[in-house]
Scaffold this active site. Structure first.
Site, PDB file in Angstrom:
ATOM      1  N   THR A 210       0.812  -1.199   0.124  1.00 57.82           N
ATOM      2  CA  THR A 210      -0.088   0.133   0.023  1.00 57.82           C
ATOM      3  C   THR A 210       0.998   1.230   0.118  1.00 57.82           C
ATOM      4  O   THR A 210       1.443   1.667  -1.136  1.00 57.82           O
ATOM      5  CB  THR A 210      -1.035   0.001   1.193  1.00 57.82           C
ATOM      6  OG1 THR A 210      -0.421  -0.281   2.332  1.00 57.82           O
ATOM      7  CG2 THR A 210      -2.079  -1.123   0.898  1.00 57.82           C
ATOM      8  N   LYS A 236       4.165  -6.841   3.882  1.00 60.05           N
ATOM      9  CA  LYS A 236       3.955  -5.647   3.650  1.00 60.05           C
ATOM     10  C   LYS A 236       3.454  -4.738   5.019  1.00 60.05           C
ATOM     11  O   LYS A 236       3.195  -5.326   5.985  1.00 60.05           O
ATOM     12  CB  LYS A 236       2.862  -5.333   2.828  1.00 60.05           C
ATOM     13  CG  LYS A 236       1.324  -5.579   3.241  1.00 60.05           C
ATOM     14  CD  LYS A 236       0.520  -4.720   3.939  1.00 60.05           C
ATOM     15  CE  LYS A 236       0.666  -3.415   3.378  1.00 60.05           C
ATOM     16  NZ  LYS A 236      -0.318  -2.512   4.274  1.00 60.05           N
ATOM     17  N   THR A 247      -0.384  -2.757  10.752  1.00 62.06           N
ATOM     18  CA  THR A 247      -1.065  -2.707   9.728  1.00 62.06           C
ATOM     19  C   THR A 247      -0.126  -3.645   8.489  1.00 62.06           C
ATOM     20  O   THR A 247       0.411  -2.870   7.661  1.00 62.06           O
ATOM     21  CB  THR A 247      -1.555  -1.451   8.891  1.00 62.06           C
ATOM     22  OG1 THR A 247      -2.572  -1.574   7.804  1.00 62.06           O
ATOM     23  CG2 THR A 247      -0.485  -0.445   8.405  1.00 62.06           C
ATOM     24  N   GLU A 334       6.541   4.956   7.331  1.00 65.68           N
ATOM     25  CA  GLU A 334       6.299   6.238   6.787  1.00 65.68           C
ATOM     26  C   GLU A 334       6.839   7.449   7.104  1.00 65.68           C
ATOM     27  O   GLU A 334       7.058   8.004   8.126  1.00 65.68           O
ATOM     28  CB  GLU A 334       4.681   6.319   6.814  1.00 65.68           C
ATOM     29  CG  GLU A 334       3.768   5.478   6.224  1.00 65.68           C
ATOM     30  CD  GLU A 334       2.320   5.390   6.561  1.00 65.68           C
ATOM     31  OE1 GLU A 334       1.732   4.623   5.923  1.00 65.68           O
ATOM     32  OE2 GLU A 334       1.914   6.103   7.313  1.00 65.68           O
ATOM     33  N   ASN A 457      -0.176  10.285   5.533  1.00 63.83           N
ATOM     34  CA  ASN A 457      -1.439  10.059   6.164  1.00 63.83           C
ATOM     35  C   ASN A 457      -2.481  10.968   6.040  1.00 63.83           C
ATOM     36  O   ASN A 457      -3.671  10.821   6.024  1.00 63.83           O
ATOM     37  CB  ASN A 457      -1.025   9.733   7.773  1.00 63.83           C
ATOM     38  CG  ASN A 457      -0.512   8.336   7.707  1.00 63.83           C
ATOM     39  OD1 ASN A 457      -1.297   7.321   7.637  1.00 63.83           O
ATOM     40  ND2 ASN A 457       0.829   8.088   7.988  1.00 63.83           N
ATOM     41  N   SER A 462      -6.984  10.260  -0.550  1.00 68.43           N
ATOM     42  CA  SER A 462      -6.954  10.937  -1.856  1.00 68.43           C
ATOM     43  C   SER A 462      -6.212  10.589  -3.018  1.00 68.43           C
ATOM     44  O   SER A 462      -5.343   9.625  -2.887  1.00 68.43           O
ATOM     45  CB  SER A 462      -6.454  12.591  -1.371  1.00 68.43           C
ATOM     46  OG  SER A 462      -5.194  12.498  -0.930  1.00 68.43           O
TER      47      SER A 462
END
Length: 462
Positions: A210, A236, A247, A334, A457, A462
């Site tokens: 993702t 992942k 996650t 991230e 995040n 979007s």
């Protein structure tokens, strides 16, 4: 003559004032135009790096085929355009399956389905198995429609591949709370089946990504009964990463022969020191799943316990693969620019050590200081104090790597701010805390917290 001089001076002054007013009006118009332009064009955002700076330098590993396993991946268009987003793994009859899952009370329909199917499995199955995984939509918090999608996808795949429905395990990862129409996946099932082949490791790993910036794979080989056994897998994960797992999705395969109870026990033990020992942002996902499949095709005597010689060797190899994948997830946190190992020793108990390690690893103040390369050891002290573990200020030792930072309730005499600041420039850091109270110890891995985490995040849907 005096009157003329006076008039001349007055005229000159008047002209200078007029000129100043003209320049001022011109400047005002310019500033107004710039302000209007800025409002019309929102500030550009710093793009995320194409690949995390902490990614493995050698890229995705070379993984040999595992007998009894075939993989495929296709672009089904679940959410992403122009990339593969659904993965299929086919496993030979006689394979044993083990799994661990998130403990979230809002876990997804695929997780609930996997848990139920795993609990219902009978040993010595005459039919094979399949894992199907999609990225882009987690099928979580989608009510009864979520289970209906799972049923339709797994049922259709079972029929296509002549498998019992209870032998098809599904996983989904991505946005929470959005319906996942089953046709988004079922239309691609034939292509997935027809594309099955040995060795499609990297394609499968990429299909489940993702916000990941690189595919994550790991492999180890061990000798069992004179046979070389391969243990390999992919995972992942990048954000919403916290113990219980993250996650994250992980799939590990081996050609070793292992009984289901032994495989389940070894997976659970290995998960505690790998996927349950990493944190990016302290948020636990609804979709965490790790499945391990042992095809039994290597020819070794079946492992029935981790306490045997063969069991210990296999468990060590499995744990190494799990830890390798877990650390790659932290490396891809991230916005991460630093990989941080938090070691706690000397705690009153292992439970207390774990509390302290997680308090440090999850602290936004600690993580932002690391991002700014600020050796603010006071934030470590703060995190220890808030952890709820037993602590004594005057027994506490803190180190950055080999640098003694604090001891005996105060900054160490040998410590210099320059040494701490220089250490913080490294990509990989160790924060070590000795509590001085007992034998409890724990290790947790984390990363720094940068502005890029907010950017990623804030734009995730979007």
């Amino acid at each position: 003559m005096a009157k003329k001089d006076k008039k001349a001076k007055h005229g000159k002054a008047t002209g200078e004032v007029a000129e100043l007013k003209r320049k001022l009006n011109k400047l005002r118009k310019k500033l107004k135009a710039e302000r209007v332009g800025a409002e019309a064009s929102p500030p550009t955002k710093t793009p995320a790096p194409a690949v995390s700076p902490l990614a493995p330098k050698d890229g995705f590993p070379s993984i040999p085929p595992i007998e009894g396993l075939r993989l495929s991946a296709v672009a089904a268009g679940v959410k992403y355009k122009g990339r593969k987003d659904v993965m299929l793994a086919e496993l030979t009859p006689g394979t044993t399956i083990a799994g661990v899952f998130t403990k979230s009370s809002t876990r997804s329909a695929p997780v609930l389905d996997c848990e139920a199917k795993l609990a219902a499995l009978k040993p010595g199955a005459a039919k094979g198995f399949a894992f199907i995984v999609n990225a882009g939509n987690s099928n979580a918090f989608t009510g009864h429609a979520g289970q209906q999608t799972v049923d339709e996808v797994t049922g259709s795949l079972a029929q296509l591949m002549n498998l019992p429905k209870g032998h098809v395990f599904s996983s989904s990862t991505g946005v929470i709370g959005q319906p996942l129409p089953p046709e988004k996946i079922t239309h691609a099932l034939t292509d997935l089946r027809d594309g099955l082949a040995e060795g499609n490791w990297e394609d499968a790993a990429r299909a489940i990504m993702t916000t990941d910036t690189f595919p994550k794979g790991a492999v180890r080989q061990v000798e069992l009964d004179g046979q070389t056994v391969t243990i390999a897998g992919f995972a992942k994960g990048s954000g919403m990463i916290a113990p219980d797992m993250a996650t994250m999705l992980g799939y590990v395969f081996t050609d070793a022969a292992v009984t289901q109870p032994a495989l389940q026990a070894m997976l659970k033990s290995g998960t505690n020191v790998s996927f349950n020992a990493v944190t990016v942002d302290s948020d636990t996902s609804t979709s965490d799943t790790v499945l391990v499949a042992a095809t039994g095709m290597a020819g070794n005597s079946s492992i029935t316990s981790a306490r045997t010689e063969a069991g210990r060797a296999f468990a060590a190899g499995l744990t190494e693969v799990l830890q390798d994948l877990a650390l790659q997830i932290v490396r891809d946190g991230e916005g991460a620019t630093k990989l941080v190992e938090v070691r706690v020793t000397g705690a009153k108990s292992a439970r207390d050590a774990d509390k302290v390690a997680r308090a440090i690893a999850n602290s936004p103040l600690v993580k932002t200081a690391i991002a700014g390369e600020d050796p603010n050891w006071g934030r470590i002290v703060m995190a220890v104090g808030k952890s709820g573990a037993a602590a004594d200020r005057d027994l506490l030792n803190i180190r950055f790597g080999d640098i003694l930072v604090a001891e005996k309730g105060w900054v160490a005499e040998s410590y210099t701010e320059e040494a701490g600041a220089d250490y913080m420039k490294r990509e990989e850091l160790v924060i070590a805390v000795d509590m001085g109270l007992g034998n409890g110890e724990a290790t947790v891995w984390t990363c720094d917290l940068t502005h890029q985490y907010i950017t990623i995040n804030a734009d995730y849907r979007s």
